[in-house]
Design a protein around this motif. Structure first.
Motif, PDB file in Angstrom:
ATOM      1  N   ALA A   1      -6.043 -11.432  24.593  1.00 34.53           N
ATOM      2  CA  ALA A   1      -7.205 -12.161  23.052  1.00 34.53           C
ATOM      3  C   ALA A   1      -6.164 -13.124  22.227  1.00 34.53           C
ATOM      4  CB  ALA A   1      -7.791 -10.464  22.759  1.00 34.53           C
ATOM      5  N   GLY A   2      -4.572 -13.008  22.184  1.00 30.44           N
ATOM      6  CA  GLY A   2      -3.845 -13.025  21.086  1.00 30.44           C
ATOM      7  C   GLY A   2      -3.133 -12.258  20.357  1.00 30.44           C
ATOM      8  N   ILE A   3      -2.818 -11.479  20.671  1.00 28.99           N
ATOM      9  CA  ILE A   3      -2.824 -10.010  20.290  1.00 28.99           C
ATOM     10  C   ILE A   3      -1.350  -9.359  20.803  1.00 28.99           C
ATOM     11  CG2 ILE A   3      -2.691  -7.468  18.918  1.00 28.99           C
ATOM     12  CD1 ILE A   3      -3.970  -9.925  17.466  1.00 28.99           C
ATOM     13  N   GLU A   4      -0.184  -9.768  20.253  1.00 36.58           N
ATOM     14  CA  GLU A   4       0.990  -9.528  20.939  1.00 36.58           C
ATOM     15  C   GLU A   4       1.778  -8.550  21.261  1.00 36.58           C
ATOM     16  OE1 GLU A   4       3.590 -12.872  20.402  1.00 36.58           O
ATOM     17  OE2 GLU A   4       4.336 -13.221  18.030  1.00 36.58           O
ATOM     18  N   GLY A   5       1.143  -7.854  19.995  1.00 33.10           N
ATOM     19  CA  GLY A   5       1.821  -6.267  19.557  1.00 33.10           C
ATOM     20  C   GLY A   5       1.678  -5.960  18.499  1.00 33.10           C
ATOM     21  N   VAL A   6       2.833  -4.743  18.091  1.00 35.66           N
ATOM     22  CA  VAL A   6       2.690  -3.981  16.744  1.00 35.66           C
ATOM     23  C   VAL A   6       4.033  -4.399  15.800  1.00 35.66           C
ATOM     24  CG1 VAL A   6       2.788  -1.729  16.024  1.00 35.66           C
ATOM     25  CG2 VAL A   6       0.995  -2.197  17.726  1.00 35.66           C
ATOM     26  N   VAL A   7       3.782  -4.390  14.738  1.00 38.01           N
ATOM     27  CA  VAL A   7       4.615  -4.818  13.563  1.00 38.01           C
ATOM     28  C   VAL A   7       4.415  -2.976  12.646  1.00 38.01           C
ATOM     29  CG1 VAL A   7       5.517  -5.207  11.905  1.00 38.01           C
ATOM     30  CG2 VAL A   7       4.928  -7.045  12.783  1.00 38.01           C
ATOM     31  N   VAL A   8       6.015  -2.270  12.944  1.00 42.58           N
ATOM     32  CA  VAL A   8       6.085  -1.027  11.695  1.00 42.58           C
ATOM     33  C   VAL A   8       6.523  -1.169  10.627  1.00 42.58           C
ATOM     34  CG1 VAL A   8       6.300   1.242  12.234  1.00 42.58           C
ATOM     35  CG2 VAL A   8       5.739  -0.116  14.286  1.00 42.58           C
ATOM     36  N   LYS A   9       5.385  -0.423   9.707  1.00 38.27           N
ATOM     37  CA  LYS A   9       6.139  -0.540   8.758  1.00 38.27           C
ATOM     38  C   LYS A   9       6.164   0.389   7.745  1.00 38.27           C
ATOM     39  CE  LYS A   9       4.650  -5.407   7.607  1.00 38.27           C
ATOM     40  NZ  LYS A   9       3.184  -6.538   6.924  1.00 38.27           N
ATOM     41  N   GLY A  10       7.102   0.882   6.446  1.00 39.02           N
ATOM     42  CA  GLY A  10       6.872   2.782   6.406  1.00 39.02           C
ATOM     43  C   GLY A  10       5.847   2.680   4.706  1.00 39.02           C
ATOM     44  N   ALA A  11       5.240   3.354   4.294  1.00 37.14           N
ATOM     45  CA  ALA A  11       4.547   3.238   3.399  1.00 37.14           C
ATOM     46  C   ALA A  11       5.657   3.144   2.054  1.00 37.14           C
ATOM     47  CB  ALA A  11       3.927   4.670   3.614  1.00 37.14           C
ATOM     48  N   GLU A  12       6.839   3.305   2.068  1.00 32.49           N
ATOM     49  CA  GLU A  12       7.242   3.362   0.863  1.00 32.49           C
ATOM     50  C   GLU A  12       8.341   2.425   0.342  1.00 32.49           C
ATOM     51  OE1 GLU A  12       6.356   4.964  -2.020  1.00 32.49           O
ATOM     52  OE2 GLU A  12       5.108   6.159   0.007  1.00 32.49           O
ATOM     53  N   GLN A  13       8.701   1.275   1.644  1.00 28.56           N
ATOM     54  CA  GLN A  13       9.201  -0.217   1.997  1.00 28.56           C
ATOM     55  C   GLN A  13       8.918  -1.385   0.742  1.00 28.56           C
ATOM     56  OE1 GLN A  13       9.234  -0.889   5.800  1.00 28.56           O
ATOM     57  NE2 GLN A  13      11.509  -1.315   6.158  1.00 28.56           N
ATOM     58  N   ALA A  14       9.900  -1.316  -0.162  1.00 30.62           N
ATOM     59  CA  ALA A  14       9.980  -3.091  -0.986  1.00 30.62           C
ATOM     60  C   ALA A  14       9.935  -4.052   0.230  1.00 30.62           C
ATOM     61  CB  ALA A  14      11.227  -2.882  -1.954  1.00 30.62           C
ATOM     62  N   TYR A  15       9.704  -4.863  -0.180  1.00 31.91           N
ATOM     63  CA  TYR A  15       9.525  -6.141   0.425  1.00 31.91           C
ATOM     64  C   TYR A  15      10.715  -6.799   0.311  1.00 31.91           C
ATOM     65  CZ  TYR A  15       7.942 -10.861   2.421  1.00 31.91           C
ATOM     66  OH  TYR A  15       7.644 -11.799   3.391  1.00 31.91           O
ATOM     67  N   HIS A  16      11.620  -6.622   1.868  1.00 32.15           N
ATOM     68  CA  HIS A  16      13.209  -7.350   1.450  1.00 32.15           C
ATOM     69  C   HIS A  16      13.490  -8.573   2.162  1.00 32.15           C
ATOM     70  CE1 HIS A  16      13.884  -3.014  -0.311  1.00 32.15           C
ATOM     71  NE2 HIS A  16      13.248  -2.265   0.884  1.00 32.15           N
ATOM     72  N   MET A  17      13.272  -9.498   1.295  1.00 35.73           N
ATOM     73  CA  MET A  17      12.967 -11.325   1.655  1.00 35.73           C
ATOM     74  C   MET A  17      13.990 -11.082   2.374  1.00 35.73           C
ATOM     75  SD  MET A  17      11.633 -12.960  -1.661  1.00 35.73           S
ATOM     76  CE  MET A  17      12.972 -12.695  -2.158  1.00 35.73           C
TER      77      MET A  17
ATOM     78  N   GLU B   1       2.663 -11.559  -4.615  1.00 36.91           N
ATOM     79  CA  GLU B   1       2.423 -11.505  -6.261  1.00 36.91           C
ATOM     80  C   GLU B   1       0.743 -12.004  -6.477  1.00 36.91           C
ATOM     81  OE1 GLU B   1       2.845 -15.401  -8.859  1.00 36.91           O
ATOM     82  OE2 GLU B   1       4.778 -15.332  -7.862  1.00 36.91           O
ATOM     83  N   ALA B   2       0.222 -11.223  -7.308  1.00 34.77           N
ATOM     84  CA  ALA B   2      -1.147 -11.264  -7.802  1.00 34.77           C
ATOM     85  C   ALA B   2      -1.312 -11.379  -9.523  1.00 34.77           C
ATOM     86  CB  ALA B   2      -1.688 -10.042  -7.207  1.00 34.77           C
ATOM     87  N   ALA B   3      -1.959 -12.007 -10.210  1.00 36.35           N
ATOM     88  CA  ALA B   3      -2.371 -12.008 -11.451  1.00 36.35           C
ATOM     89  C   ALA B   3      -0.495 -12.593 -12.274  1.00 36.35           C
ATOM     90  CB  ALA B   3      -3.018 -11.405 -11.942  1.00 36.35           C
ATOM     91  N   GLY B   4      -0.551 -13.345 -11.449  1.00 35.04           N
ATOM     92  CA  GLY B   4       1.385 -13.543 -12.170  1.00 35.04           C
ATOM     93  C   GLY B   4       1.973 -12.085 -11.963  1.00 35.04           C
ATOM     94  N   THR B   5       1.898 -11.512 -11.437  1.00 32.74           N
ATOM     95  CA  THR B   5       2.920 -10.118 -11.370  1.00 32.74           C
ATOM     96  C   THR B   5       3.948 -10.455 -10.220  1.00 32.74           C
ATOM     97  OG1 THR B   5       1.415  -8.522 -13.034  1.00 32.74           O
ATOM     98  CG2 THR B   5       3.194  -7.305 -11.690  1.00 32.74           C
ATOM     99  N   GLU B   6       4.930 -10.644 -10.096  1.00 36.78           N
ATOM    100  CA  GLU B   6       5.677 -10.247  -8.814  1.00 36.78           C
ATOM    101  C   GLU B   6       5.675  -8.467  -8.465  1.00 36.78           C
ATOM    102  OE1 GLU B   6       9.869 -10.586  -7.896  1.00 36.78           O
ATOM    103  OE2 GLU B   6       8.601 -12.661  -7.744  1.00 36.78           O
ATOM    104  N   LEU B   7       6.082  -8.273  -7.068  1.00 32.77           N
ATOM    105  CA  LEU B   7       5.064  -6.899  -6.484  1.00 32.77           C
ATOM    106  C   LEU B   7       6.347  -6.712  -5.397  1.00 32.77           C
ATOM    107  CD1 LEU B   7       1.196  -7.388  -6.004  1.00 32.77           C
ATOM    108  CD2 LEU B   7       2.159  -6.709  -7.423  1.00 32.77           C
ATOM    109  N   ILE B   8       6.786  -7.753  -4.871  1.00 32.86           N
ATOM    110  CA  ILE B   8       8.265  -7.048  -3.611  1.00 32.86           C
ATOM    111  C   ILE B   8       8.955  -6.115  -4.049  1.00 32.86           C
ATOM    112  CG2 ILE B   8       7.858  -9.671  -3.240  1.00 32.86           C
ATOM    113  CD1 ILE B   8      10.609 -10.085  -4.669  1.00 32.86           C
ATOM    114  N   ALA B   9       8.595  -5.135  -5.296  1.00 31.89           N
ATOM    115  CA  ALA B   9      10.133  -4.853  -5.590  1.00 31.89           C
ATOM    116  C   ALA B   9       8.771  -2.942  -5.574  1.00 31.89           C
ATOM    117  CB  ALA B   9      10.540  -4.247  -6.985  1.00 31.89           C
ATOM    118  N   ARG B  10       7.009  -3.247  -5.098  1.00 36.50           N
ATOM    119  CA  ARG B  10       6.674  -1.744  -5.101  1.00 36.50           C
ATOM    120  C   ARG B  10       6.531  -1.910  -4.158  1.00 36.50           C
ATOM    121  NH1 ARG B  10       6.617  -0.087  -8.841  1.00 36.50           N
ATOM    122  NH2 ARG B  10       4.613   1.309  -8.634  1.00 36.50           N
TER     123      ARG B  10
END
Length: 319
Positions: free
Chosen positions: A169-185, A115-124
């Motif tokens: 150094a404390g980096i335990e791996g990698v998270v992979v995300k799709g460019a077009e994925q919305a945020y699915h809670m 969310e930024a400036a009052g606009t929810e972004l999870i569907a973007r």
């Protein structure tokens, strides 16, 4: 939004759009509300971490723009992101939390803006949320103790992040995300790949029957000669149970772990039931890089017996 664990990086086309790779820091997942009417540091389970991390709460209150951020809460110490120090910070409240913040400052490695400036972004789509997040750092809206999570579209770079050296150094791996994925809670729609390495230890105890052990408790000696628990294996395959059942020998009353109590799991209050065995068989195991004071935080996978090594040939723990 959560991630499904995989052994390797997925091929293109598995997730919507091109793949983006982010470093996975070793810390606490946190949602941070930085609003004029609400400042809160919330754990993945919904617990309020705000009293334990007044430094992060104060920084959130000073952001100057209403934001909801998804991030990893970390505490650096001794040249790495230190999970043990993070846990100690999380136990403090009130004046002791303020002192702990001064001694061991926390940082928030931010990887999403919801969310930024009052606009929810999870569907973007992710690519739009990531661009907005990068703008927040570039414009100075977000600065220390907030830091931008490293991300790339280059698979070779992501593979480099899986090197165990990054784990140190404390980096335990990698998270992979799709460019077009919305945020699915609440859904496991990302992919997580942990950095892994092999190591050796001695079988010091077993769960289940010694003639057919269910899992192994592995140990190494430290500089004082104390035999310390460093890992527990995942359940053994049937063939390994049969083989190890013919190798391990139940220990007598002088075993150093006789009468000891071990937790049934990380963060669990339950006690593990086990039978000590003679600490003489060296095994090789596969583990991720989350290690706290010499102990592997997650279960490890048994690979093989090291016939070529004896217990006294293993380096001392911490050496």
């Amino acid at each position: 939004m959560l991630a499904e664990s995989r052994q390797t990086l997925p091929p293109e086309g598995v997730l919507p759009g091109s793949l983006h790779y982010e470093q996975k820091p070793d810390g606490f997942r946190a949602i941070v509300f930085a609003r004029a009417d609400l400042v809160r540091v919330q754990s993945r389970q919904g617990s309020d971490l705000t009293p334990a991390f007044p430094d992060i709460a104060q920084a959130a209150a000073l952001v100057g723009e209403d934001l909801v951020l998804d991030a990893e809460l970390v505490v650096p110490h001794e040249g790495r992101l230190h999970f043990g120090e993070l846990q100690r910070r999380a136990r403090h409240r009130g004046p002791s939390a303020i002192r702990a913040a001064a001694e061991r400052p926390a940082y928030l490695i931010v990887f999403d803006v919801l969310e930024a400036a009052g606009t929810e972004l999870i569907a973007r789509p992710y690519r739009e949320r990531r661009a907005r997040l990068e703008d927040l750092f570039a414009s100075g809206v977000l600065s220390a103790p907030f830091t931008l999570c490293p991300a790339t579209t280059d698979r070779a770079t992501a593979l480099d992040w899986l090197d165990p050296a990054w784990g140190a150094a404390g980096i335990e791996g990698v998270v992979v995300k799709g460019a077009e994925q919305a945020y699915h809670m609440g859904k496991r729609a990302w992919v997580k790949v942990r950095a892994r390495t092999t190591a050796e230890a001695v079988i010091c105890a077993v769960t289940g029957a010694a003639t057919s052990p269910s899992s192994l408790l592995l140990g190494r000696s430290d500089a004082s000669g104390r035999l310390r628990l460093i890992a527990r294996t995942t359940p053994l395959p049937t063939a390994a149970r049969r083989d190890l059942g013919t190798r391990v020998r139940p220990a007598g009353p002088d075993h150093p772990w006789r009468g000891r109590r071990f937790s049934a799991g990380w963060g669990s209050r339950g006690e593990l039931e086990f039978d000590p065995v003679h600490p003489e068989i060296v095994v090789e195991f596969l583990a991720d890089t989350a290690v706290d004071d010499g102990r592997y935080r997650h279960s490890v996978r048994f690979l093989r017996v090291r016939e070529d090594l004896t217990a006294d040939q293993l380096p001392l723990l911490g050496a």
